[in-house]
Design a protein around this motif. Structure first.
Motif, PDB file in Angstrom:
ATOM      1  N   GLY A 173      90.755  17.265  36.952  1.00 51.44           N
ATOM      2  CA  GLY A 173      90.326  16.176  36.097  1.00 51.44           C
ATOM      3  C   GLY A 173      91.443  15.276  35.621  1.00 51.44           C
ATOM      4  O   GLY A 173      91.180  14.244  35.017  1.00 51.44           O
ATOM      5  N   CYS A 174      92.677  15.634  35.827  1.00 44.27           N
ATOM      6  CA  CYS A 174      93.766  14.787  35.380  1.00 44.27           C
ATOM      7  C   CYS A 174      94.797  14.648  36.486  1.00 44.27           C
ATOM      8  O   CYS A 174      94.871  15.460  37.382  1.00 44.27           O
ATOM      9  N   LYS A 175      95.576  13.606  36.365  1.00 39.71           N
ATOM     10  CA  LYS A 175      96.594  13.353  37.374  1.00 39.71           C
ATOM     11  C   LYS A 175      97.693  14.404  37.297  1.00 39.71           C
ATOM     12  O   LYS A 175      98.093  14.829  36.224  1.00 39.71           O
ATOM     13  N   LEU A 194     105.470   9.168  43.225  1.00 43.14           N
ATOM     14  CA  LEU A 194     104.284   9.878  43.704  1.00 43.14           C
ATOM     15  C   LEU A 194     103.507  10.549  42.579  1.00 43.14           C
ATOM     16  O   LEU A 194     104.063  11.258  41.758  1.00 43.14           O
ATOM     17  N   GLN A 195     102.196  10.300  42.548  1.00 42.26           N
ATOM     18  CA  GLN A 195     101.274  11.000  41.668  1.00 42.26           C
ATOM     19  C   GLN A 195     100.080  11.441  42.509  1.00 42.26           C
ATOM     20  O   GLN A 195      99.551  10.665  43.303  1.00 42.26           O
ATOM     21  N   ALA A 250      99.658   4.438  49.521  1.00 43.11           N
ATOM     22  CA  ALA A 250      98.813   5.541  49.039  1.00 43.11           C
ATOM     23  C   ALA A 250      97.600   5.719  49.935  1.00 43.11           C
ATOM     24  O   ALA A 250      97.234   6.845  50.292  1.00 43.11           O
ATOM     25  N   ALA A 251      96.962   4.600  50.318  1.00 47.30           N
ATOM     26  CA  ALA A 251      95.789   4.676  51.195  1.00 47.30           C
ATOM     27  C   ALA A 251      96.157   5.247  52.557  1.00 47.30           C
ATOM     28  O   ALA A 251      95.422   6.069  53.123  1.00 47.30           O
ATOM     29  N   ALA A 252      97.293   4.822  53.096  1.00 45.83           N
ATOM     30  CA  ALA A 252      97.726   5.302  54.414  1.00 45.83           C
ATOM     31  C   ALA A 252      98.050   6.787  54.374  1.00 45.83           C
ATOM     32  O   ALA A 252      97.718   7.539  55.302  1.00 45.83           O
ATOM     33  N   ILE A 253      98.692   7.251  53.300  1.00 44.94           N
ATOM     34  CA  ILE A 253      99.038   8.674  53.187  1.00 44.94           C
ATOM     35  C   ILE A 253      97.780   9.516  53.044  1.00 44.94           C
ATOM     36  O   ILE A 253      97.647  10.585  53.645  1.00 44.94           O
ATOM     37  N   ASN A 254      96.832   9.041  52.242  1.00 42.95           N
ATOM     38  CA  ASN A 254      95.569   9.775  52.105  1.00 42.95           C
ATOM     39  C   ASN A 254      94.830   9.874  53.433  1.00 42.95           C
ATOM     40  O   ASN A 254      94.263  10.921  53.769  1.00 42.95           O
ATOM     41  N   GLN A 255      94.844   8.804  54.203  1.00 43.67           N
ATOM     42  CA  GLN A 255      94.206   8.847  55.519  1.00 43.67           C
ATOM     43  C   GLN A 255      94.917   9.846  56.425  1.00 43.67           C
ATOM     44  O   GLN A 255      94.270  10.611  57.157  1.00 43.67           O
ATOM     45  N   LYS A 312      95.273  14.511  46.838  1.00 40.80           N
ATOM     46  CA  LYS A 312      94.808  13.135  46.948  1.00 40.80           C
ATOM     47  C   LYS A 312      95.825  12.263  46.232  1.00 40.80           C
ATOM     48  O   LYS A 312      96.098  12.443  45.043  1.00 40.80           O
ATOM     49  N   VAL A 313      96.426  11.331  46.967  1.00 47.10           N
ATOM     50  CA  VAL A 313      97.490  10.507  46.397  1.00 47.10           C
ATOM     51  C   VAL A 313      96.878   9.408  45.525  1.00 47.10           C
ATOM     52  O   VAL A 313      96.024   8.640  45.971  1.00 47.10           O
ATOM     53  N   LEU A 314      97.317   9.358  44.280  1.00 40.63           N
ATOM     54  CA  LEU A 314      96.874   8.322  43.353  1.00 40.63           C
ATOM     55  C   LEU A 314      97.845   7.152  43.325  1.00 40.63           C
ATOM     56  O   LEU A 314      97.434   5.992  43.246  1.00 40.63           O
ATOM     57  N   THR A 315      99.132   7.478  43.371  1.00 38.63           N
ATOM     58  CA  THR A 315     100.170   6.453  43.304  1.00 38.63           C
ATOM     59  C   THR A 315     101.283   6.797  44.278  1.00 38.63           C
ATOM     60  O   THR A 315     101.744   7.942  44.312  1.00 38.63           O
ATOM     61  N   ALA A 316     101.702   5.801  45.036  1.00 33.89           N
ATOM     62  CA  ALA A 316     102.862   5.937  45.922  1.00 33.89           C
ATOM     63  C   ALA A 316     103.705   4.680  45.734  1.00 33.89           C
ATOM     64  O   ALA A 316     103.672   4.065  44.671  1.00 33.89           O
TER      65      ALA A 316
END
Length: 275
Positions: free
Chosen positions: A17-19, A34-35, A81-86, A71-75
Protein backbone atom coordinates in the motif's frame (compact mmCIF):
# COMPACT_ATOMS: atom_id res chain seq x y z
CA UNK A 1 -5.74 -37.57 -20.28
CA UNK A 2 -6.68 -36.04 -16.95
CA UNK A 3 -10.11 -34.58 -16.60
CA UNK A 4 -10.07 -30.89 -17.40
CA UNK A 5 -10.71 -29.73 -13.88
CA UNK A 6 -9.32 -26.46 -12.63
CA UNK A 7 -9.79 -25.58 -8.98
CA UNK A 8 -8.41 -22.13 -8.25
CA UNK A 9 -7.80 -22.96 -4.64
CA UNK A 10 -5.56 -19.97 -4.00
CA UNK A 11 -5.74 -16.66 -5.76
CA UNK A 12 -3.83 -13.77 -4.27
CA UNK A 13 -2.74 -10.50 -5.81
CA UNK A 14 -1.06 -8.20 -3.34
CA UNK A 15 0.35 -4.76 -3.97
CA UNK A 16 1.96 -3.02 -1.06
CA UNK A 17 0.00 0.00 0.00
CA UNK A 18 2.91 2.40 0.20
CA UNK A 19 5.91 3.22 -1.88
CA UNK A 20 9.16 1.45 -1.13
CA UNK A 21 11.65 4.31 -1.31
CA UNK A 22 14.89 2.41 -1.73
CA UNK A 23 17.33 5.14 -0.65
CA UNK A 24 15.98 5.05 2.95
CA UNK A 25 16.53 1.34 3.49
CA UNK A 26 20.01 1.87 4.85
CA UNK A 27 21.62 -0.35 2.24
CA UNK A 28 24.82 1.17 0.87
CA UNK A 29 24.32 -0.48 -2.53
CA UNK A 30 21.00 1.29 -3.24
CA UNK A 31 20.56 5.00 -3.93
CA UNK A 32 19.28 7.35 -6.62
CA UNK A 33 15.82 8.15 -7.99
CA UNK A 34 14.37 4.63 -8.03
CA UNK A 35 11.14 4.03 -6.12
CA UNK A 36 9.20 0.78 -6.34
CA UNK A 37 6.36 -1.12 -4.74
CA UNK A 38 6.32 -4.87 -4.41
CA UNK A 39 3.80 -7.12 -6.19
CA UNK A 40 3.08 -10.71 -5.16
CA UNK A 41 0.85 -12.99 -7.24
CA UNK A 42 0.08 -16.56 -6.24
CA UNK A 43 -2.38 -19.01 -7.73
CA UNK A 44 -2.90 -22.75 -7.50
CA UNK A 45 -5.06 -24.96 -9.69
CA UNK A 46 -5.60 -28.56 -10.67
CA UNK A 47 -7.82 -31.58 -10.05
CA UNK A 48 -7.05 -31.86 -6.32
CA UNK A 49 -5.43 -28.85 -4.66
CA UNK A 50 -4.79 -28.39 -0.94
CA UNK A 51 -7.92 -27.03 0.69
CA UNK A 52 -10.28 -28.76 -1.73
CA UNK A 53 -12.75 -31.36 -0.51
CA UNK A 54 -11.19 -34.75 0.26
CA UNK A 55 -7.65 -33.62 -0.59
CA UNK A 56 -4.96 -35.46 1.34
CA UNK A 57 -1.15 -35.46 1.11
CA UNK A 58 -1.45 -38.79 -0.71
CA UNK A 59 -3.85 -37.68 -3.46
CA UNK A 60 -2.88 -34.05 -3.98
CA UNK A 61 -2.68 -33.11 -7.67
CA UNK A 62 -2.05 -29.42 -8.08
CA UNK A 63 0.07 -26.78 -9.82
CA UNK A 64 1.17 -23.65 -7.98
CA UNK A 65 2.60 -20.45 -9.46
CA UNK A 66 4.10 -17.61 -7.42
CA UNK A 67 5.44 -14.36 -8.88
CA UNK A 68 7.15 -11.61 -6.88
CA UNK A 69 8.43 -8.50 -8.62
CA UNK A 70 8.84 -4.73 -8.24
CA UNK A 71 6.60 -2.22 -9.93
CA UNK A 72 8.64 0.89 -10.68
CA UNK A 73 6.97 4.11 -9.58
CA UNK A 74 9.84 6.50 -10.21
CA UNK A 75 13.00 6.21 -12.28
CA UNK A 76 15.09 8.75 -14.20
CA UNK A 77 12.01 9.70 -16.23
CA UNK A 78 8.40 8.53 -16.63
CA UNK A 79 9.37 6.96 -19.96
CA UNK A 80 12.19 5.01 -18.29
CA UNK A 81 9.86 3.79 -15.52
CA UNK A 82 7.39 2.52 -18.14
CA UNK A 83 10.15 0.80 -20.12
CA UNK A 84 11.58 -0.89 -17.01
CA UNK A 85 8.15 -2.11 -15.93
CA UNK A 86 7.57 -3.56 -19.39
CA UNK A 87 10.97 -5.28 -19.26
CA UNK A 88 10.18 -6.79 -15.84
CA UNK A 89 6.84 -8.07 -17.10
CA UNK A 90 8.51 -9.69 -20.11
CA UNK A 91 10.87 -11.62 -17.83
CA UNK A 92 8.25 -12.61 -15.27
CA UNK A 93 5.70 -13.75 -17.88
CA UNK A 94 8.07 -15.64 -20.18
CA UNK A 95 6.08 -18.76 -21.05
CA UNK A 96 3.90 -20.07 -23.88
CA UNK A 97 1.05 -22.47 -24.53
CA UNK A 98 1.31 -25.38 -27.04
CA UNK A 99 0.37 -23.00 -29.85
CA UNK A 100 3.20 -20.63 -28.94
CA UNK A 101 0.99 -17.92 -27.47
CA UNK A 102 2.64 -15.98 -24.67
CA UNK A 103 0.70 -14.76 -21.61
CA UNK A 104 0.13 -11.03 -21.17
CA UNK A 105 -0.97 -11.14 -17.51
CA UNK A 106 -0.20 -13.23 -14.42
CA UNK A 107 -3.72 -14.67 -14.66
CA UNK A 108 -3.07 -15.94 -18.20
CA UNK A 109 0.29 -17.34 -17.12
CA UNK A 110 -1.26 -19.27 -14.23
CA UNK A 111 -4.00 -20.65 -16.49
CA UNK A 112 -1.42 -21.90 -19.00
CA UNK A 113 0.69 -23.45 -16.23
CA UNK A 114 -2.30 -25.27 -14.72
CA UNK A 115 -3.47 -26.43 -18.16
CA UNK A 116 -0.03 -27.87 -18.90
CA UNK A 117 -0.20 -29.78 -15.62
CA UNK A 118 -3.66 -31.13 -16.43
CA UNK A 119 -2.44 -32.37 -19.82
CA UNK A 120 0.15 -34.71 -18.29
CA UNK A 121 -1.55 -38.10 -17.79
CA UNK A 122 0.64 -39.22 -14.91
CA UNK A 123 1.10 -35.86 -13.19
CA UNK A 124 0.77 -36.63 -9.52
CA UNK A 125 1.71 -34.54 -6.54
CA UNK A 126 2.54 -30.88 -7.02
CA UNK A 127 4.07 -28.81 -9.78
CA UNK A 128 5.54 -25.57 -8.54
CA UNK A 129 7.08 -22.54 -10.16
CA UNK A 130 8.32 -19.47 -8.35
CA UNK A 131 9.76 -16.44 -10.08
CA UNK A 132 11.21 -13.49 -8.23
CA UNK A 133 12.68 -10.19 -9.40
CA UNK A 134 14.65 -8.18 -6.86
CA UNK A 135 16.63 -4.95 -6.96
CA UNK A 136 20.28 -5.87 -6.33
CA UNK A 137 21.67 -2.39 -6.91
CA UNK A 138 20.49 1.08 -7.87
CA UNK A 139 22.43 4.30 -8.36
CA UNK A 140 21.69 7.64 -10.02
CA UNK A 141 21.80 6.10 -13.50
CA UNK A 142 22.07 2.30 -13.26
CA UNK A 143 19.83 -0.46 -11.98
CA UNK A 144 20.65 -4.15 -11.47
CA UNK A 145 17.77 -6.62 -11.27
CA UNK A 146 18.18 -10.19 -10.09
CA UNK A 147 15.69 -12.59 -11.68
CA UNK A 148 15.48 -16.01 -10.01
CA UNK A 149 13.35 -19.03 -10.82
CA UNK A 150 12.84 -22.35 -9.08
CA UNK A 151 10.35 -25.18 -9.06
CA UNK A 152 9.48 -28.66 -10.16
CA UNK A 153 7.50 -29.87 -13.18
CA UNK A 154 8.39 -33.54 -13.20
CA UNK A 155 11.63 -35.28 -14.14
CA UNK A 156 14.73 -36.25 -12.21
CA UNK A 157 15.50 -32.86 -10.68
CA UNK A 158 13.83 -29.65 -9.63
CA UNK A 159 14.95 -26.61 -11.60
CA UNK A 160 16.47 -23.35 -10.48
CA UNK A 161 18.52 -20.51 -11.87
CA UNK A 162 19.08 -16.81 -11.74
CA UNK A 163 19.97 -14.06 -14.13
CA UNK A 164 21.11 -10.48 -13.69
CA UNK A 165 19.94 -7.58 -15.83
CA UNK A 166 21.48 -4.10 -15.92
CA UNK A 167 19.25 -1.23 -17.03
CA UNK A 168 19.75 2.46 -17.69
CA UNK A 169 17.56 4.37 -15.23
CA UNK A 170 17.38 7.34 -17.58
CA UNK A 171 16.11 5.45 -20.62
CA UNK A 172 15.01 2.04 -19.34
CA UNK A 173 17.29 0.32 -21.85
CA UNK A 174 18.79 -3.08 -21.07
CA UNK A 175 22.60 -2.73 -21.15
CA UNK A 176 25.22 -5.24 -22.29
CA UNK A 177 28.86 -5.24 -21.16
CA UNK A 178 29.98 -3.35 -24.25
CA UNK A 179 27.75 -0.42 -23.22
CA UNK A 180 29.65 -0.09 -19.93
CA UNK A 181 33.26 -0.98 -20.78
CA UNK A 182 35.74 0.39 -23.30
CA UNK A 183 36.48 -1.44 -26.58
CA UNK A 184 38.75 -4.50 -26.40
CA UNK A 185 37.91 -5.17 -22.76
CA UNK A 186 37.31 -8.88 -23.34
CA UNK A 187 40.80 -10.32 -22.83
CA UNK A 188 41.46 -8.48 -19.56
CA UNK A 189 37.97 -9.19 -18.20
CA UNK A 190 38.34 -12.88 -18.98
CA UNK A 191 41.74 -12.90 -17.30
CA UNK A 192 40.60 -11.36 -14.02
CA UNK A 193 37.29 -13.20 -14.26
CA UNK A 194 39.09 -16.52 -14.40
CA UNK A 195 41.06 -15.67 -11.27
CA UNK A 196 37.83 -14.87 -9.44
CA UNK A 197 36.14 -17.99 -10.80
CA UNK A 198 39.01 -20.24 -9.69
CA UNK A 199 39.04 -18.63 -6.26
CA UNK A 200 35.31 -19.26 -5.87
CA UNK A 201 35.76 -22.87 -6.94
CA UNK A 202 39.00 -23.43 -4.99
CA UNK A 203 40.88 -24.30 -8.17
CA UNK A 204 44.66 -23.75 -8.33
CA UNK A 205 45.88 -21.49 -11.12
CA UNK A 206 47.51 -24.38 -13.01
CA UNK A 207 44.55 -26.78 -12.69
CA UNK A 208 42.80 -27.78 -15.90
CA UNK A 209 39.24 -26.49 -16.07
CA UNK A 210 38.25 -29.49 -18.16
CA UNK A 211 39.75 -32.01 -15.75
CA UNK A 212 37.97 -30.20 -12.90
CA UNK A 213 34.66 -30.89 -14.67
CA UNK A 214 33.98 -27.59 -16.46
CA UNK A 215 32.85 -27.23 -20.08
CA UNK A 216 34.64 -24.17 -21.45
CA UNK A 217 35.39 -24.25 -25.18
CA UNK A 218 39.00 -25.19 -25.81
CA UNK A 219 39.47 -25.40 -22.03
CA UNK A 220 39.65 -21.61 -22.04
CA UNK A 221 37.70 -19.53 -19.53
CA UNK A 222 35.29 -16.88 -20.78
CA UNK A 223 32.81 -14.75 -18.84
CA UNK A 224 29.19 -14.96 -19.91
CA UNK A 225 26.52 -12.29 -20.37
CA UNK A 226 24.80 -13.04 -17.05
CA UNK A 227 26.21 -10.10 -15.12
CA UNK A 228 25.16 -7.32 -12.80
CA UNK A 229 26.55 -4.00 -11.60
CA UNK A 230 27.13 -3.78 -7.85
CA UNK A 231 28.59 -1.06 -5.64
CA UNK A 232 32.22 -2.16 -5.94
CA UNK A 233 32.25 -4.91 -8.56
CA UNK A 234 30.63 -6.69 -11.45
CA UNK A 235 28.91 -9.94 -10.49
CA UNK A 236 28.75 -12.93 -12.87
CA UNK A 237 26.71 -16.09 -12.57
CA UNK A 238 26.98 -19.45 -14.32
CA UNK A 239 23.82 -21.47 -13.71
CA UNK A 240 23.73 -25.23 -13.20
CA UNK A 241 24.28 -27.12 -16.48
CA UNK A 242 25.80 -24.02 -18.12
CA UNK A 243 29.49 -24.85 -17.73
CA UNK A 244 29.33 -27.87 -15.43
CA UNK A 245 27.11 -30.86 -14.59
CA UNK A 246 24.02 -30.37 -12.44
CA UNK A 247 25.71 -31.96 -9.42
CA UNK A 248 28.37 -29.22 -9.40
CA UNK A 249 25.74 -26.51 -9.07
CA UNK A 250 25.98 -22.86 -10.10
CA UNK A 251 28.99 -20.57 -9.73
CA UNK A 252 28.78 -16.88 -8.86
CA UNK A 253 31.78 -14.59 -8.53
CA UNK A 254 32.66 -10.91 -8.61
CA UNK A 255 35.23 -8.84 -10.47
CA UNK A 256 36.41 -5.74 -8.62
CA UNK A 257 36.30 -2.43 -10.48
CA UNK A 258 39.89 -1.87 -9.40
CA UNK A 259 40.90 -4.89 -11.50
CA UNK A 260 39.32 -3.51 -14.70
CA UNK A 261 39.59 0.24 -14.12
CA UNK A 262 41.56 0.73 -17.35
CA UNK A 263 38.45 -0.34 -19.26
CA UNK A 264 35.90 1.84 -17.45
CA UNK A 265 35.41 5.00 -19.56
CA UNK A 266 35.62 8.18 -17.50
CA UNK A 267 32.49 9.58 -19.13
CA UNK A 268 30.59 6.29 -19.10
CA UNK A 269 27.64 5.17 -16.98
CA UNK A 270 29.81 2.87 -14.87
CA UNK A 271 32.39 5.52 -13.93
CA UNK A 272 30.31 7.18 -11.20
CA UNK A 273 29.70 3.81 -9.55
CA UNK A 274 33.30 2.63 -9.81
CA UNK A 275 34.90 5.74 -8.31
Amino acid sequence: MLARVTLLAVSVLLVSGCKLELPILGRSNISGPLQVENVVFERAGGPQCPGATETTPENVRCANLRLTYPKVLTAGSPQAAAAINQFIQEQVLEYSDPQGKAPTTPDEFSSMFVNDYNEVPDAMGVWEMERKVEVSFASDHLLTLNFSESGYTGGAHPFSGQRYFVLDLDSGKHLALNALLAPNYEAELNKVGERAFRKERNLPEAASLEEAGFWFANNSFKVNTNFGVLKDSLVFNFNAYEVAPYAMGPTEFTVSYDDIKAFIPEAGLLAAVAR
